[in-house]
Design a protein around this motif. Structure first.
Motif, PDB file in Angstrom:
ATOM      1  N   ALA A  26      -9.053  11.771   6.390  1.00 44.45           N
ATOM      2  CA  ALA A  26      -8.964  10.330   6.626  1.00 44.45           C
ATOM      3  C   ALA A  26      -8.356   9.643   5.420  1.00 44.45           C
ATOM      4  N   MET A  27      -8.734  10.078   4.221  1.00 39.95           N
ATOM      5  CA  MET A  27      -8.178   9.457   3.015  1.00 39.95           C
ATOM      6  C   MET A  27      -6.697   9.764   2.880  1.00 39.95           C
ATOM      7  N   MET A  28      -6.321  10.974   3.229  1.00 43.65           N
ATOM      8  CA  MET A  28      -4.903  11.331   3.149  1.00 43.65           C
ATOM      9  C   MET A  28      -4.076  10.484   4.109  1.00 43.65           C
ATOM     10  N   LEU A  29      -4.622  10.226   5.317  1.00 43.95           N
ATOM     11  CA  LEU A  29      -3.907   9.411   6.287  1.00 43.95           C
ATOM     12  C   LEU A  29      -3.779   7.971   5.833  1.00 43.95           C
ATOM     13  N   ALA A  30      -4.762   7.498   5.068  1.00 43.68           N
ATOM     14  CA  ALA A  30      -4.746   6.098   4.629  1.00 43.68           C
ATOM     15  C   ALA A  30      -3.757   5.870   3.508  1.00 43.68           C
ATOM     16  N   LEU A  31      -3.469   6.884   2.731  1.00 40.17           N
ATOM     17  CA  LEU A  31      -2.627   6.706   1.556  1.00 40.17           C
ATOM     18  C   LEU A  31      -1.225   6.202   1.877  1.00 40.17           C
ATOM     19  N   PRO A  32      -0.496   6.771   2.853  1.00 40.49           N
ATOM     20  CA  PRO A  32       0.849   6.271   3.140  1.00 40.49           C
ATOM     21  C   PRO A  32       0.842   4.820   3.579  1.00 40.49           C
ATOM     22  N   VAL A  33      -0.185   4.406   4.338  1.00 43.38           N
ATOM     23  CA  VAL A  33      -0.251   3.021   4.789  1.00 43.38           C
ATOM     24  C   VAL A  33      -0.404   2.088   3.604  1.00 43.38           C
ATOM     25  N   ALA A  34      -1.325   2.463   2.689  1.00 46.02           N
ATOM     26  CA  ALA A  34      -1.540   1.626   1.507  1.00 46.02           C
ATOM     27  C   ALA A  34      -0.283   1.559   0.659  1.00 46.02           C
ATOM     28  N   ALA A  35       0.376   2.699   0.510  1.00 47.16           N
ATOM     29  CA  ALA A  35       1.576   2.715  -0.310  1.00 47.16           C
ATOM     30  C   ALA A  35       2.671   1.868   0.304  1.00 47.16           C
ATOM     31  N   HIS A  36       2.796   1.918   1.650  1.00 48.86           N
ATOM     32  CA  HIS A  36       3.826   1.148   2.324  1.00 48.86           C
ATOM     33  C   HIS A  36       3.560  -0.345   2.212  1.00 48.86           C
ATOM     34  N   ALA A  37       2.276  -0.709   2.317  1.00 49.68           N
ATOM     35  CA  ALA A  37       1.942  -2.132   2.306  1.00 49.68           C
ATOM     36  C   ALA A  37       1.959  -2.726   0.914  1.00 49.68           C
ATOM     37  N   GLN A  38       1.923  -1.878  -0.105  1.00 52.14           N
ATOM     38  CA  GLN A  38       1.749  -2.358  -1.468  1.00 52.14           C
ATOM     39  C   GLN A  38       2.851  -3.309  -1.907  1.00 52.14           C
ATOM     40  N   ASP A  39       4.064  -3.067  -1.455  1.00 50.89           N
ATOM     41  CA  ASP A  39       5.185  -3.899  -1.867  1.00 50.89           C
ATOM     42  C   ASP A  39       5.193  -5.244  -1.154  1.00 50.89           C
ATOM     43  N   GLU A  40       4.400  -5.404  -0.094  1.00 51.77           N
ATOM     44  CA  GLU A  40       4.462  -6.602   0.721  1.00 51.77           C
ATOM     45  C   GLU A  40       3.286  -7.555   0.500  1.00 51.77           C
ATOM     46  N   VAL A  41       2.231  -7.075  -0.105  1.00 54.47           N
ATOM     47  CA  VAL A  41       1.009  -7.873  -0.196  1.00 54.47           C
ATOM     48  C   VAL A  41       1.000  -8.751  -1.449  1.00 54.47           C
ATOM     49  N   THR A  42       0.192  -9.805  -1.378  1.00 52.51           N
ATOM     50  CA  THR A  42      -0.086 -10.672  -2.522  1.00 52.51           C
ATOM     51  C   THR A  42      -1.583 -10.901  -2.565  1.00 52.51           C
ATOM     52  N   ALA A  43      -2.031 -11.629  -3.567  1.00 49.31           N
ATOM     53  CA  ALA A  43      -3.461 -11.936  -3.670  1.00 49.31           C
ATOM     54  C   ALA A  43      -3.934 -12.781  -2.494  1.00 49.31           C
ATOM     55  N   ASP A  44      -2.990 -13.494  -1.838  1.00 50.35           N
ATOM     56  CA  ASP A  44      -3.352 -14.339  -0.692  1.00 50.35           C
ATOM     57  C   ASP A  44      -3.297 -13.593   0.639  1.00 50.35           C
ATOM     58  N   THR A  45      -2.964 -12.301   0.605  1.00 52.26           N
ATOM     59  CA  THR A  45      -2.930 -11.532   1.843  1.00 52.26           C
ATOM     60  C   THR A  45      -4.320 -11.467   2.456  1.00 52.26           C
ATOM     61  N   VAL A  46      -4.429 -11.807   3.738  1.00 50.57           N
ATOM     62  CA  VAL A  46      -5.719 -11.800   4.430  1.00 50.57           C
ATOM     63  C   VAL A  46      -6.058 -10.371   4.823  1.00 50.57           C
ATOM     64  N   VAL A  47      -7.247  -9.915   4.437  1.00 51.41           N
ATOM     65  CA  VAL A  47      -7.663  -8.546   4.746  1.00 51.41           C
ATOM     66  C   VAL A  47      -8.768  -8.520   5.799  1.00 51.41           C
ATOM     67  N   ALA A  48      -9.379  -9.673   6.078  1.00 51.49           N
ATOM     68  CA  ALA A  48     -10.406  -9.756   7.122  1.00 51.49           C
ATOM     69  C   ALA A  48     -10.670 -11.223   7.420  1.00 51.49           C
ATOM     70  N   THR A  49     -11.215 -11.494   8.605  1.00 48.95           N
ATOM     71  CA  THR A  49     -11.687 -12.836   8.916  1.00 48.95           C
ATOM     72  C   THR A  49     -13.100 -12.727   9.468  1.00 48.95           C
ATOM     73  N   VAL A  50     -13.917 -13.714   9.168  1.00 48.28           N
ATOM     74  CA  VAL A  50     -15.286 -13.769   9.671  1.00 48.28           C
ATOM     75  C   VAL A  50     -15.467 -15.121  10.340  1.00 48.28           C
ATOM     76  N   ASN A  51     -15.490 -15.128  11.653  1.00 44.65           N
ATOM     77  CA  ASN A  51     -15.579 -16.380  12.400  1.00 44.65           C
ATOM     78  C   ASN A  51     -14.508 -17.378  11.950  1.00 44.65           C
ATOM     79  N   GLY A  52     -13.312 -16.841  11.721  1.00 48.34           N
ATOM     80  CA  GLY A  52     -12.186 -17.682  11.352  1.00 48.34           C
ATOM     81  C   GLY A  52     -12.025 -17.921   9.872  1.00 48.34           C
ATOM     82  N   VAL A  53     -12.998 -17.534   9.065  1.00 43.54           N
ATOM     83  CA  VAL A  53     -12.909 -17.705   7.606  1.00 43.54           C
ATOM     84  C   VAL A  53     -12.204 -16.493   7.010  1.00 43.54           C
TER      85      VAL A  53
END
Length: 289
Positions: free
Chosen positions: A18-45
């Protein structure tokens, strides 16, 4: 309930696949994310990556060394749980919470300002100038390396001198006869300079030739027999040896000067301790009012 270690322990059981499968996704997303990237919402928050980064930065040392693939879910679960609880109708911003947030904001903003000041004042030029100020006029001083044997009486000391004149080994005698703490190490005192030994001992050392053994010397500790091993001239340390120490001094002085300047310029009023019962500082029940 909101123990980060609980989530972390669970994450540690994630399969290697599972960790090996997650690594390519994280690496791919790394160039696109910022500190304001939303990683979850809780009742819209929104919970943002920046929130996770702040939690990670404050983790204890033992967790800092763990891989991001393990930390991710543990941190995110903690933030989700906290947000869910904070949204409950019964969850209110008490006076204790309000005051804590004010203190935390004040401390963090002040810390950011201090970091900038520290970076501004600690420069190569400032370090070199401080080095010249501290060590530019330092004259080389003579240092001594000696061994000694400490005994209780002059007669014992004189007998030791006679043995040494007869060819006895100084260090072996020190290990056998010396009552001082350096006895087990053969009486070795290491390097020392002027003013580091009691006066009679220092005077005797300064009068010895390298390799010579003294006559019995009396100090408040007892009777000494001293052997001078070698001498050296000790000058100013090299800049690189003290660079970190000097940088710390410059930073401290610069920060203190800046704080004083700001405080002096501010309109500050303080309650006089004569006008208040200072014991209220221990009355934490006031936070509940």
């Amino acid at each position: 309930m909101l123990h980060f270690t609980d989530s972390l322990s669970r994450m540690c059981r994630v399969s290697g696949l599972a960790m090996m499968l997650a690594l390519p996704v994280a690496a791919h997303a790394q160039d696109e994310v910022t500190a304001d990237t939303v990683v979850a919402t809780v009742n819209g928050v929104e919970i943002k990556l920046g929130h996770m980064l702040m939690v990670r930065a404050g983790l204890p040392e033992q967790y800092q060394q763990m891989p991001d693939t393990v930390l991710w879910d543990g941190i995110l679960d903690q933030l989700i749980q906290q947000e869910v609880l904070a949204q409950q109708p019964e969850a209110v911003e008490t006076n204790r919470v309000k005051l804590a947030l004010e203190n935390e904001r004040r401390a963090l903003v002040a810390s950011e300002r201090l970091a900038v000041v520290s970076q501004d004042v600690v420069t190569d030029e400032a370090i070199e100038a401080k080095y010249a100020e501290l060590f530019g006029s330092v004259e080389p001083k003579l240092e001594y390396n000696a061994n000694h044997i400490l005994v209780e009486t002059e007669e014992e000391a004189a007998a030791l001198v006679a043995e040494l004149e007869g060819g006895a080994d100084f260090e072996a005698l020190a290990k056998e006869k010396s009552t001082g703490p350096s006895g087990p190490s053969g009486g070795a005192l290491g390097w020392f300079g002027e003013g580091q030994m009691v006066a009679p001992f220092e005077q005797a050392v300064m009068e010895l030739e390298v390799g010579a053994v003294s006559a019995p010397v009396l100090t408040q500790f007892g009777w000494h027999v001293i052997k001078l091993n070698e001498t050296r001239e000790k000058g100013a340390p090299a800049l690189e040896e003290v660079r970190e120490q000097i940088a710390g001094q410059i930073e401290q002085e610069g920060v203190q000067a800046m704080i004083k300047e700001y405080v002096d310029a501010a309109d500050v009023t303080k309650t006089d301790t004569n006008d208040v019962d200072t014991s209220v500082l221990s009355n934490l029940e006031l936070l509940e009012e």
